[in-house]
Write a protein that holds these residues in place. Structure first.
Motif, PDB file in Angstrom:
ATOM      1  N   GLY A 156      -5.649  15.609  12.987  1.00  0.00           N
ATOM      2  CA  GLY A 156      -6.779  15.849  12.108  1.00  0.00           C
ATOM      3  C   GLY A 156      -7.807  14.742  12.117  1.00  0.00           C
ATOM      4  O   GLY A 156      -8.993  14.991  11.849  1.00  0.00           O
ATOM      5  N   ASP A 157      -7.386  13.501  12.434  1.00  0.00           N
ATOM      6  CA  ASP A 157      -8.332  12.386  12.466  1.00  0.00           C
ATOM      7  C   ASP A 157      -8.988  12.200  13.829  1.00  0.00           C
ATOM      8  O   ASP A 157      -9.716  11.240  14.061  1.00  0.00           O
ATOM      9  CB  ASP A 157      -7.644  11.083  12.042  1.00  0.00           C
ATOM     10  CG  ASP A 157      -6.494  10.694  12.988  1.00  0.00           C
ATOM     11  OD1 ASP A 157      -6.255  11.426  13.982  1.00  0.00           O
ATOM     12  OD2 ASP A 157      -5.842   9.671  12.721  1.00  0.00           O
ATOM     13  N   GLY A 158      -8.716  13.137  14.767  1.00  0.00           N
ATOM     14  CA  GLY A 158      -9.327  13.069  16.087  1.00  0.00           C
ATOM     15  C   GLY A 158      -8.567  12.236  17.096  1.00  0.00           C
ATOM     16  O   GLY A 158      -8.990  12.120  18.244  1.00  0.00           O
ATOM     17  N   SER A 159      -7.427  11.660  16.695  1.00  0.00           N
ATOM     18  CA  SER A 159      -6.595  10.921  17.650  1.00  0.00           C
ATOM     19  C   SER A 159      -5.690  11.891  18.402  1.00  0.00           C
ATOM     20  O   SER A 159      -5.634  13.085  18.092  1.00  0.00           O
ATOM     21  CB  SER A 159      -5.764   9.861  16.926  1.00  0.00           C
ATOM     22  OG  SER A 159      -4.883  10.479  15.991  1.00  0.00           O
ATOM     23  N   VAL A 160      -4.963  11.364  19.410  1.00  0.00           N
ATOM     24  CA  VAL A 160      -4.143  12.213  20.287  1.00  0.00           C
ATOM     25  C   VAL A 160      -2.739  11.627  20.418  1.00  0.00           C
ATOM     26  O   VAL A 160      -2.578  10.406  20.536  1.00  0.00           O
ATOM     27  CB  VAL A 160      -4.787  12.340  21.686  1.00  0.00           C
ATOM     28  CG1 VAL A 160      -3.850  13.046  22.674  1.00  0.00           C
ATOM     29  CG2 VAL A 160      -6.106  13.099  21.591  1.00  0.00           C
ATOM     30  N   VAL A 161      -1.742  12.518  20.394  1.00  0.00           N
ATOM     31  CA  VAL A 161      -0.352  12.136  20.644  1.00  0.00           C
ATOM     32  C   VAL A 161       0.149  12.936  21.838  1.00  0.00           C
ATOM     33  O   VAL A 161      -0.065  14.152  21.905  1.00  0.00           O
ATOM     34  CB  VAL A 161       0.539  12.416  19.414  1.00  0.00           C
ATOM     35  CG1 VAL A 161       1.991  12.071  19.723  1.00  0.00           C
ATOM     36  CG2 VAL A 161       0.052  11.640  18.210  1.00  0.00           C
ATOM     37  N   THR A 162       0.795  12.259  22.799  1.00  0.00           N
ATOM     38  CA  THR A 162       1.294  12.937  24.000  1.00  0.00           C
ATOM     39  C   THR A 162       2.783  12.693  24.168  1.00  0.00           C
ATOM     40  O   THR A 162       3.321  11.685  23.708  1.00  0.00           O
ATOM     41  CB  THR A 162       0.566  12.448  25.257  1.00  0.00           C
ATOM     42  OG1 THR A 162       0.748  11.030  25.390  1.00  0.00           O
ATOM     43  CG2 THR A 162      -0.916  12.748  25.177  1.00  0.00           C
ATOM     44  N   ASP A 164      -6.362   3.612  22.931  1.00  0.00           N
ATOM     45  CA  ASP A 164      -7.397   3.025  22.083  1.00  0.00           C
ATOM     46  C   ASP A 164      -8.748   3.717  22.248  1.00  0.00           C
ATOM     47  O   ASP A 164      -9.647   3.557  21.414  1.00  0.00           O
ATOM     48  CB  ASP A 164      -7.533   1.525  22.374  1.00  0.00           C
ATOM     49  CG  ASP A 164      -7.923   1.258  23.823  1.00  0.00           C
ATOM     50  OD1 ASP A 164      -7.642   2.120  24.678  1.00  0.00           O
ATOM     51  OD2 ASP A 164      -8.492   0.186  24.106  1.00  0.00           O
ATOM     52  N   GLN A 165      -8.914   4.503  23.327  1.00  0.00           N
ATOM     53  CA  GLN A 165     -10.163   5.235  23.553  1.00  0.00           C
ATOM     54  C   GLN A 165     -10.122   6.642  22.932  1.00  0.00           C
ATOM     55  O   GLN A 165     -11.168   7.250  22.718  1.00  0.00           O
ATOM     56  CB  GLN A 165     -10.437   5.386  25.048  1.00  0.00           C
ATOM     57  CG  GLN A 165     -10.494   4.083  25.814  1.00  0.00           C
ATOM     58  CD  GLN A 165     -10.596   4.341  27.313  1.00  0.00           C
ATOM     59  OE1 GLN A 165     -11.458   5.096  27.765  1.00  0.00           O
ATOM     60  NE2 GLN A 165      -9.714   3.731  28.096  1.00  0.00           N
ATOM     61  N   LEU A 166      -8.904   7.132  22.674  1.00  0.00           N
ATOM     62  CA  LEU A 166      -8.746   8.514  22.214  1.00  0.00           C
ATOM     63  C   LEU A 166      -8.998   8.612  20.717  1.00  0.00           C
ATOM     64  O   LEU A 166      -8.085   8.732  19.894  1.00  0.00           O
ATOM     65  CB  LEU A 166      -7.351   9.032  22.573  1.00  0.00           C
ATOM     66  CG  LEU A 166      -7.124   9.254  24.068  1.00  0.00           C
ATOM     67  CD1 LEU A 166      -5.664   9.529  24.372  1.00  0.00           C
ATOM     68  CD2 LEU A 166      -7.991  10.417  24.566  1.00  0.00           C
ATOM     69  N   LYS A 167     -10.274   8.612  20.361  1.00  0.00           N
ATOM     70  CA  LYS A 167     -10.701   8.725  18.980  1.00  0.00           C
ATOM     71  C   LYS A 167     -11.796   9.781  18.883  1.00  0.00           C
ATOM     72  O   LYS A 167     -12.622   9.911  19.778  1.00  0.00           O
ATOM     73  CB  LYS A 167     -11.228   7.379  18.476  1.00  0.00           C
ATOM     74  CG  LYS A 167     -10.185   6.266  18.499  1.00  0.00           C
ATOM     75  CD  LYS A 167     -10.782   4.930  18.115  1.00  0.00           C
ATOM     76  CE  LYS A 167      -9.736   3.818  18.207  1.00  0.00           C
ATOM     77  NZ  LYS A 167     -10.312   2.477  17.880  1.00  0.00           N
ATOM     78  N   ASN A 168     -11.758  10.529  17.785  1.00  0.00           N
ATOM     79  CA  ASN A 168     -12.750  11.598  17.562  1.00  0.00           C
ATOM     80  C   ASN A 168     -12.747  12.593  18.717  1.00  0.00           C
ATOM     81  O   ASN A 168     -13.796  13.021  19.199  1.00  0.00           O
ATOM     82  CB  ASN A 168     -14.145  11.001  17.380  1.00  0.00           C
ATOM     83  CG  ASN A 168     -15.140  12.011  16.805  1.00  0.00           C
ATOM     84  OD1 ASN A 168     -14.749  13.020  16.217  1.00  0.00           O
ATOM     85  ND2 ASN A 168     -16.421  11.752  16.995  1.00  0.00           N
ATOM     86  N   VAL A 169     -11.540  12.960  19.174  1.00  0.00           N
ATOM     87  CA  VAL A 169     -11.396  13.920  20.270  1.00  0.00           C
ATOM     88  C   VAL A 169     -11.723  15.327  19.766  1.00  0.00           C
ATOM     89  O   VAL A 169     -11.226  15.769  18.730  1.00  0.00           O
ATOM     90  CB  VAL A 169      -9.966  13.875  20.844  1.00  0.00           C
ATOM     91  CG1 VAL A 169      -9.767  14.997  21.865  1.00  0.00           C
ATOM     92  CG2 VAL A 169      -9.696  12.515  21.471  1.00  0.00           C
ATOM     93  N   GLN A 170     -12.563  16.044  20.510  1.00  0.00           N
ATOM     94  CA  GLN A 170     -12.986  17.391  20.139  1.00  0.00           C
ATOM     95  C   GLN A 170     -12.182  18.478  20.850  1.00  0.00           C
ATOM     96  O   GLN A 170     -11.803  19.476  20.252  1.00  0.00           O
ATOM     97  CB  GLN A 170     -14.471  17.578  20.463  1.00  0.00           C
ATOM     98  CG  GLN A 170     -15.371  16.551  19.797  1.00  0.00           C
ATOM     99  CD  GLN A 170     -15.298  16.614  18.292  1.00  0.00           C
ATOM    100  OE1 GLN A 170     -15.587  17.652  17.704  1.00  0.00           O
ATOM    101  NE2 GLN A 170     -14.899  15.516  17.653  1.00  0.00           N
ATOM    102  N   GLN A 171     -11.911  18.288  22.134  1.00  0.00           N
ATOM    103  CA  GLN A 171     -11.134  19.269  22.897  1.00  0.00           C
ATOM    104  C   GLN A 171     -10.527  18.597  24.109  1.00  0.00           C
ATOM    105  O   GLN A 171     -10.962  17.517  24.523  1.00  0.00           O
ATOM    106  CB  GLN A 171     -12.008  20.456  23.319  1.00  0.00           C
ATOM    107  CG  GLN A 171     -13.217  20.090  24.148  1.00  0.00           C
ATOM    108  CD  GLN A 171     -13.968  21.318  24.635  1.00  0.00           C
ATOM    109  OE1 GLN A 171     -13.460  22.069  25.467  1.00  0.00           O
ATOM    110  NE2 GLN A 171     -15.174  21.533  24.113  1.00  0.00           N
TER     111      GLN A 171
END
Length: 808
Positions: A409-415, A430-437
């Protein structure tokens, strides 16, 4: 503790409306089966208003095109452009010139009013917002002439035909409904359909007419729907208009459904694994067939498959979400078909994502449950504490592993999953912020951030290394990856319409040879090792491996006015504006359609398996080509595959002419341009035209709608009401709304008063109020009022006499 069904239903509806608002096509399609497309919602208004209200006028081109496609698709499922939002709906749409509230408006009236207000405020005619409004006006109008579901009232449309159908019914106590249905289909010249009684209830085909309480003179309805096709790696399955299913192709068993054919009735939706199909029936049960190791045998869980809402397929297994939010799985146990280890966690499941051998379920609280092969992401224990407030999940698969990526929900990513397949994103975390798609190739992930930049991770050679083009990846609107296992490249469309590519050069990762042609790109499609871009002018540019469709030189001159492109593993198929189809690529994979080229006319949609294509045509047939053993040859099934989609029903003019020799005359124009008004019997051409309208739900060639006059439309609408052609009335009324302006107000309002058409009258009131307020007391209002028919003048006097009505 069980969840409140009412709350679950409201949450489900809100998820669909939110998906429509955000243009989330995947989310919407996953839930479309159980969604009421004609509902009115106090928050969102209607489904089409939800699509329109998402700040569409400043959205990037790719989002606009996606919402246009969503609009057409929603209308094909029953969403009505003339349905008004509840008055209590307080949602606002912001236009550059004025804000409009949804309450009391419909999609078509909203668009018409917005265009009217934009012109009044002298907003530039060629502005982006005005252009997009005009596009939507055309979409809302044109799509209603090609509904995938419409109804033909047998008795009211052709009275003598109804008498013929029921002629011998009362003489036999053992007349079956199926016999009655077949008579109606034969007489009307239509394909498979459902027979509904006067209340709209579907009649069981195996029931006896006497037991169904039918009487001579009852009005029955033939319910017609468009074919839906689905594919495994090597076979196709199609849902016909009566809810039955036909299958063909299949080097494996998936193309043979004979063992379950008697169960395939009232089918709502089909999903496919690599070599098996699963069909959801109208009662919520499931029927499966195909290779048992791929999910073709669900007998072990058959008693659990009740009230199924949706099904997700992996390569070798299926997972079904039930009405209570629990999950049932079957297929290869080691590849996701056995979920017993996490069964107690699978509650209140919202959606499921999968790759080849594993599943990931998002629960109502935003947490995630995974199962299946650990090397493909079936085990998420290492990141479980981070999987909170998950919004969506993407899956990746390679030759020897797989992985998942979740946007929070905060735009970060978990893999998680196989590191070489993108399961380890630590280097880019550290770059994966505000991810849209997120998009995936076969071994790499690419995330679009809120500022339009792109972050990649996974296998460097498969698209995870953007070093050479990173400086170009700005204002990215969409990313397309080469498809299926073996695709190792990406292509990004920028806001300017330019394209940036990276990854394996042999798979389309290098577009330098065509870079100067890649301007004003609207969308991109891909095979395993090639790309095809549609430009805004309708032309196509291709690059990548020539054997996989990367070279379209042989058909380049034909690729004009292209509307959409579909791909198999090694070939492309494009639908042009005139409904014809152009193909290129590997002939064994569908790149050569010459054998069926004479059939490929008026194509409405195309589906693909790995090695073949199927086109659903407007003339009532299905055309297939490509690998014969993989679904490219359906010749033995053509009689079954005849469909009744828009324009496909053959008009039986003689039957209608015999039953209705005289209809209200259509206004025509002489060779000198003057209008001829005569109450005379229809000519053969006029009869054919009305019949096309009645049975096909679309305008025959040659009819012209005279803008500003609209009398042709009014008289056609009069004829439709006269003969109870219910399928046509809302479509014609919708077009009348689109032409509502000062010159056409009189005949349109007169029509609405004559037939008590409340929603159209409401639009006339709105138009009159605006015009009255702007010109009250002026000569223009007086001249306008005096030019109207007397009935309309009386209507306006009643409105004007109560000043508070115009002050609303």
């Amino acid at each position: 503790m069980s969840s409140n069904p009412l709350i679950l239903h409201e949450q489900f509806n809100d998820q669909v409306f939110s998906g429509l608002y955000n243009g989330d096509e995947i989310s919407v399609r996953q839930r479309s089966l159980m969604f009421d497309w004609q509902q009115r919602n106090d928050t969102w208004g209607t489904p089409l208003l939800a699509i329109l209200s998402g700040n569409l006028w400043e959205a990037p081109d790719w989002m606009f095109h996606r919402k246009v496609a969503l609009t057409r698709w929603a209308m094909s499922l029953g969403a009505r452009p003339d349905h008004h939002a509840p008055l209590k709906c307080e949602w606002w749409i912001e236009f550059p010139w004025e804000d409009l509230v949804l309450g009391g408006t419909s999609a078509v009236s909203l668009v018409s009013n917005a265009l009217h207000l934009g012109a009044e405020n002298d907003y530039p005619h060629n502005s982006l917002a005005m252009h997009r409004l005009r596009v939507f006006r055309e979409v809302l109008a044109a799509a209603t002439f090609a509904p995938t579901m419409h109804r033909v009232d047998v008795r009211a449309s052709v009275p003598q035909l109804w008498e013929m159908i029921l002629k011998d019914t009362n003489s036999s106590d053992f007349e079956f409904v199926d016999t009655l249905r077949r008579r109606a289909q034969t007489a009307l010249g239509v394909g498979r359909s459902r027979l509904l009684d006067q209340s709209g209830r579907a009649l069981a085909v195996c029931a006896v007419v006497k037991d169904s309480k039918l009487q001579n003179g009852d009005s029955l309805t033939l319910h017609l729907s468009q074919v839906q096709a689905c594919a495994t790696d090597s076979a196709f399955a199609a849902i016909l208009g009566d809810g039955s299913v036909v299958t063909w192709g299949g080097a494996d068993k998936s193309g043979d459904s004979s063992a379950v054919q008697d169960q395939l009735k009232n089918v709502q939706q089909i999903q496919a694994s690599r070599s098996a199909f699963a069909a959801i029936l109208g009662d919520g049960s499931v029927v499966t067939w195909g290779e048992s190791d791929y999910g073709g045998d669900s007998s072990a869980v058959q008693d659990q498959l009740k009230n199924v809402q949706q099904i997700q397929a992996a390569g070798n297994a299926f997972a079904a979400i039930l009405g209570d939010g629990s999950v049932v799985t079957w297929g290869s146990a080691h590849h996701g078909g056995d979920s017993r280890a996490v069964q107690d966690q699978l509650k209140n499941v919202r959606q499921i994502q999968s790759n080849e051998y594993a599943f990931a379920a998002i629960l109502g609280d935003g947490s995630v449950v995974t199962w299946g092969a650990a090397g493909y992401g079936g085990a998420s224990g290492a990141v479980q504490d981070r999987l909170k407030n998950v919004q969506q999940i993407q899956a990746c698969v390679t030759f020897d592993g797989g992985a998942f990526a979740a946007i929070l929900g905060d735009g970060s990513v978990v893999t998680w999953g196989d590191a070489g397949s993108g399961g380890d994103s630590s280097a880019a975390q550290d770059q994966l912020k505000n991810v849209q798609q997120i998009q995936v190739s076969s071994g790499a992930f690419a995330a679009i951030l809120g500022d339009g930049s792109v972050v990649t991770w996974g296998h460097a050679a498969y698209g995870a290394d953007t070093g050479a083009v990173q400086h170009q990846l700005k204002t990215v609107q969409q990313v397309q990856a080469s498809s299926r296992v073996g695709g190792f490249a990406f292509a990004a469309v920028l806001h300017s319409g330019a394209v940036v590519t990276w990854g394996d050069a042999d798979c389309g990762g290098d577009s330098t040879a065509v870079q100067d042609q890649l301007t004003n790109v609207s969308q991109i499609q891909a095979t395993c090792r090639a790309f095809a871009a549609i430009l805004e002018n309708g032309s196509v540019v291709t690059w990548g491996d020539a054997d996989y469709g990367g070279d379209s030189g042989f058909v380049q001159e034909q690729l004009k006015n292209v509307q959409q492109i579909q791909s198999s593993c090694r070939a492309f198929a494009a639908i042009l504006g005139d409904g014809s189809v152009v193909t290129w690529g590997d002939a064994d994979y569908g790149g050569d359609s010459s054998g069926v080229q004479d059939q490929l006319k008026n194509a409405e949609q195309i589906q693909a398996s790995n090695c073949a294509f199927v086109a659903i045509l407007g003339n009532g047939f299905v055309a297939t080509w490509g690998g014969a053993a993989y679904g490219g040859n359906s010749s033995s099934l053509q009689d079954h595959l005849r469909v009744t989609s828009s324009g496909s029903v053959l008009a039986h003019v003689a039957v209608l002419q015999e039953a209705c020799p005289k209809l209200p005359a259509i206004k025509s124009r002489s060779s000198h341009g003057d209008i001829v008004r005569e109450e005379v019997p229809y000519s053969w051409a006029a009869m054919k035209h009305f019949t096309s309208l009645l049975y096909c739900g679309c305008f025959a060639e040659g009819l012209q709608i005279y803008e500003g006059d609209c009398s042709t439309l009014v008289e056609l609408a009069d004829a439709a009401i006269c003969f109870s052609a219910q399928a046509l009335i809302p479509m014609l009324a919708m077009h009348l709304r689109c032409q509502l302006q000062q010159a056409s107000f009189g005949p349109i309002c007169s029509f609405a008063l004559r037939h008590g058409h409340d929603s159209l009258l409401e639009d006339c009131r709105y138009f009159a109020r605006r015009f009255y307020h702007e010109d009250m007391g002026s000569q223009s209002w007086d001249a306008f009022h005096q030019s109207l028919p007397s009935s309309v003048q009386r209507f306006l006097r009643a409105e004007v006499s109560s000043e508070h009505r115009f002050a609303e």
